[in-house]
Design a protein around this motif. Sequence first.
Motif, PDB file in Angstrom:
ATOM      1  N   VAL A  99      12.698  -2.225  -7.174  1.00  0.00           N
ATOM      2  CA  VAL A  99      11.578  -2.600  -7.618  1.00  0.00           C
ATOM      3  C   VAL A  99      11.553  -3.158  -8.969  1.00  0.00           C
ATOM      4  N   SER A 100      11.076  -4.274  -9.112  1.00  0.00           N
ATOM      5  CA  SER A 100      11.161  -5.329 -10.291  1.00  0.00           C
ATOM      6  C   SER A 100       9.581  -5.600 -11.052  1.00  0.00           C
ATOM      7  N   VAL A 101       9.898  -5.504 -12.289  1.00  0.00           N
ATOM      8  CA  VAL A 101       8.679  -5.810 -12.741  1.00  0.00           C
ATOM      9  C   VAL A 101       8.638  -6.807 -13.861  1.00  0.00           C
ATOM     10  N   THR A 102       7.955  -7.498 -14.186  1.00  0.00           N
ATOM     11  CA  THR A 102       7.911  -8.296 -15.072  1.00  0.00           C
ATOM     12  C   THR A 102       6.288  -8.567 -15.827  1.00  0.00           C
ATOM     13  N   PRO A 103       6.120  -7.389 -16.807  1.00  0.00           N
ATOM     14  CA  PRO A 103       4.941  -7.204 -17.282  1.00  0.00           C
ATOM     15  C   PRO A 103       4.337  -8.595 -18.125  1.00  0.00           C
ATOM     16  N   PRO A 104       2.864  -8.762 -17.935  1.00  0.00           N
ATOM     17  CA  PRO A 104       1.801  -7.511 -17.546  1.00  0.00           C
ATOM     18  C   PRO A 104       1.557  -7.510 -15.964  1.00  0.00           C
ATOM     19  N   HIS A 105       1.767  -8.703 -15.309  1.00  0.00           N
ATOM     20  CA  HIS A 105       1.292  -8.607 -13.978  1.00  0.00           C
ATOM     21  C   HIS A 105       2.239  -8.808 -12.992  1.00  0.00           C
ATOM     22  N   ASN A 106       3.168  -9.340 -13.360  1.00  0.00           N
ATOM     23  CA  ASN A 106       3.867  -9.873 -12.027  1.00  0.00           C
ATOM     24  C   ASN A 106       4.964  -8.554 -11.660  1.00  0.00           C
ATOM     25  N   TRP A 107       5.308  -8.565 -10.249  1.00  0.00           N
ATOM     26  CA  TRP A 107       6.259  -7.473  -9.817  1.00  0.00           C
ATOM     27  C   TRP A 107       6.918  -8.108  -8.666  1.00  0.00           C
ATOM     28  N   TYR A 108       7.939  -7.576  -7.956  1.00  0.00           N
ATOM     29  CA  TYR A 108       8.772  -8.018  -6.923  1.00  0.00           C
ATOM     30  C   TYR A 108       9.261  -6.721  -6.267  1.00  0.00           C
ATOM     31  N   VAL A 109       9.224  -6.652  -5.090  1.00  0.00           N
ATOM     32  CA  VAL A 109       9.822  -5.466  -4.201  1.00  0.00           C
ATOM     33  C   VAL A 109      10.732  -5.775  -2.977  1.00  0.00           C
ATOM     34  N   ARG A 110      11.721  -5.349  -2.906  1.00  0.00           N
ATOM     35  CA  ARG A 110      12.741  -5.466  -1.785  1.00  0.00           C
ATOM     36  C   ARG A 110      12.988  -3.981  -1.313  1.00  0.00           C
ATOM     37  N   VAL A 111      12.886  -4.143  -0.062  1.00  0.00           N
ATOM     38  CA  VAL A 111      13.658  -2.749   0.770  1.00  0.00           C
ATOM     39  C   VAL A 111      14.715  -2.948   1.730  1.00  0.00           C
ATOM     40  N   ASP A 112      15.735  -2.705   1.589  1.00  0.00           N
ATOM     41  CA  ASP A 112      16.763  -2.845   2.625  1.00  0.00           C
ATOM     42  C   ASP A 112      16.691  -1.517   3.579  1.00  0.00           C
ATOM     43  N   TYR A 113      16.705  -1.936   4.907  1.00  0.00           N
ATOM     44  CA  TYR A 113      16.866  -1.004   5.892  1.00  0.00           C
ATOM     45  C   TYR A 113      18.488  -0.987   6.401  1.00  0.00           C
ATOM     46  N   LEU A 114      19.020   0.320   6.257  1.00  0.00           N
ATOM     47  CA  LEU A 114      20.311   0.474   6.564  1.00  0.00           C
ATOM     48  C   LEU A 114      20.603   1.218   7.875  1.00  0.00           C
ATOM     49  N   ASN A 131       0.712  -1.227   0.019  1.00  0.00           N
ATOM     50  CA  ASN A 131      -0.001  -0.170  -0.118  1.00  0.00           C
ATOM     51  C   ASN A 131       0.831   1.143   0.039  1.00  0.00           C
ATOM     52  N   ASN A 132       2.061   1.305  -0.542  1.00  0.00           N
ATOM     53  CA  ASN A 132       2.901   2.265  -0.546  1.00  0.00           C
ATOM     54  C   ASN A 132       2.872   2.889  -2.017  1.00  0.00           C
ATOM     55  N   LYS A 133       2.344   4.256  -2.085  1.00  0.00           N
ATOM     56  CA  LYS A 133       2.101   4.935  -3.246  1.00  0.00           C
ATOM     57  C   LYS A 133       3.282   5.250  -4.073  1.00  0.00           C
ATOM     58  N   GLU A 134       4.427   5.394  -3.529  1.00  0.00           N
ATOM     59  CA  GLU A 134       5.606   5.806  -4.058  1.00  0.00           C
ATOM     60  C   GLU A 134       6.136   4.594  -4.607  1.00  0.00           C
ATOM     61  N   ILE A 135       5.976   3.384  -4.281  1.00  0.00           N
ATOM     62  CA  ILE A 135       6.309   2.181  -5.089  1.00  0.00           C
ATOM     63  C   ILE A 135       5.430   1.877  -5.932  1.00  0.00           C
ATOM     64  N   GLU A 136       3.925   2.082  -6.046  1.00  0.00           N
ATOM     65  CA  GLU A 136       3.041   1.874  -6.911  1.00  0.00           C
ATOM     66  C   GLU A 136       3.636   2.668  -8.240  1.00  0.00           C
ATOM     67  N   LEU A 137       3.863   3.874  -7.974  1.00  0.00           N
ATOM     68  CA  LEU A 137       4.228   4.854  -9.057  1.00  0.00           C
ATOM     69  C   LEU A 137       5.709   4.369  -9.794  1.00  0.00           C
ATOM     70  N   LYS A 138       6.693   3.822  -8.774  1.00  0.00           N
ATOM     71  CA  LYS A 138       7.858   3.182  -9.610  1.00  0.00           C
ATOM     72  C   LYS A 138       7.668   2.087 -10.423  1.00  0.00           C
ATOM     73  N   LYS A 139       6.714   1.390  -9.994  1.00  0.00           N
ATOM     74  CA  LYS A 139       6.356   0.147 -10.623  1.00  0.00           C
ATOM     75  C   LYS A 139       5.561   0.507 -11.990  1.00  0.00           C
ATOM     76  N   SER A 140       4.767   1.369 -11.908  1.00  0.00           N
ATOM     77  CA  SER A 140       4.325   2.023 -13.203  1.00  0.00           C
ATOM     78  C   SER A 140       5.134   2.687 -13.950  1.00  0.00           C
ATOM     79  N   GLU A 141       5.980   3.284 -13.906  1.00  0.00           N
ATOM     80  CA  GLU A 141       6.928   4.057 -14.410  1.00  0.00           C
ATOM     81  C   GLU A 141       7.899   2.720 -15.220  1.00  0.00           C
TER      82      GLU A 141
END
Length: 216
Positions: free
Chosen positions: A155-170, A5-15
Amino acid sequence: MDICNNKEIELKKSELSKHFTCYSNDIFQHYLKLKSTITKWSYSLGVTKDLMPFEDLIPSVISTNKGKPLSKPSKANFESKNLVTYGMDHEGNVLLESRKYNKDISKFGENIRYVDYINDEKVIVNAHIYESNPTNSRLTSLCHVYEEKGLVYYVSVTPPHNWYVRVDYLQDNRIEKISTYATSWYKQMDFRLYYDDSAILSKIMIGEHLHWENRK
């Protein structure tokens, strides 16, 4: 962080999805351009280097056996299905990783991952490459890598529907926590990383569950 539910990540996936088609049209030429920048090659049986930190352990422990670097690969090594080829720049940074599906590369091609830039933004490219028949080459996924406020995003995409997100906390230039989610999963996974006194990764926990431990 709630990845789903992160709007920034959604935007990155779309771009990134918009870039996918354009990049895919010239995938073999992109691959050749990147390959021309490589100054050193190395080989191993199994994984010995990462394009993403700890990617052999997260989200799944790929193998409990460490890869074996090869100083002088033999003919049998080059024909092994476990052979991994790495291309590096003059500073030793890994730019490319190649694995084959079968020793008959001209027929089955190779799985290639490499680092590139789209509009000066770093991406990790995953492609199926046929050097003997370039028109058969195809882009599999694009992963945008960027850092914001002490977090590193993949932020990784494999169109049309698949995606993967990983976030590293430093924390102090060390990964303390990794959160991941993919379209095929039913929930987000959060990994906590622990290190010994020598700053070597000692274990990874998912809540109270021991995901991995360094058994020296």
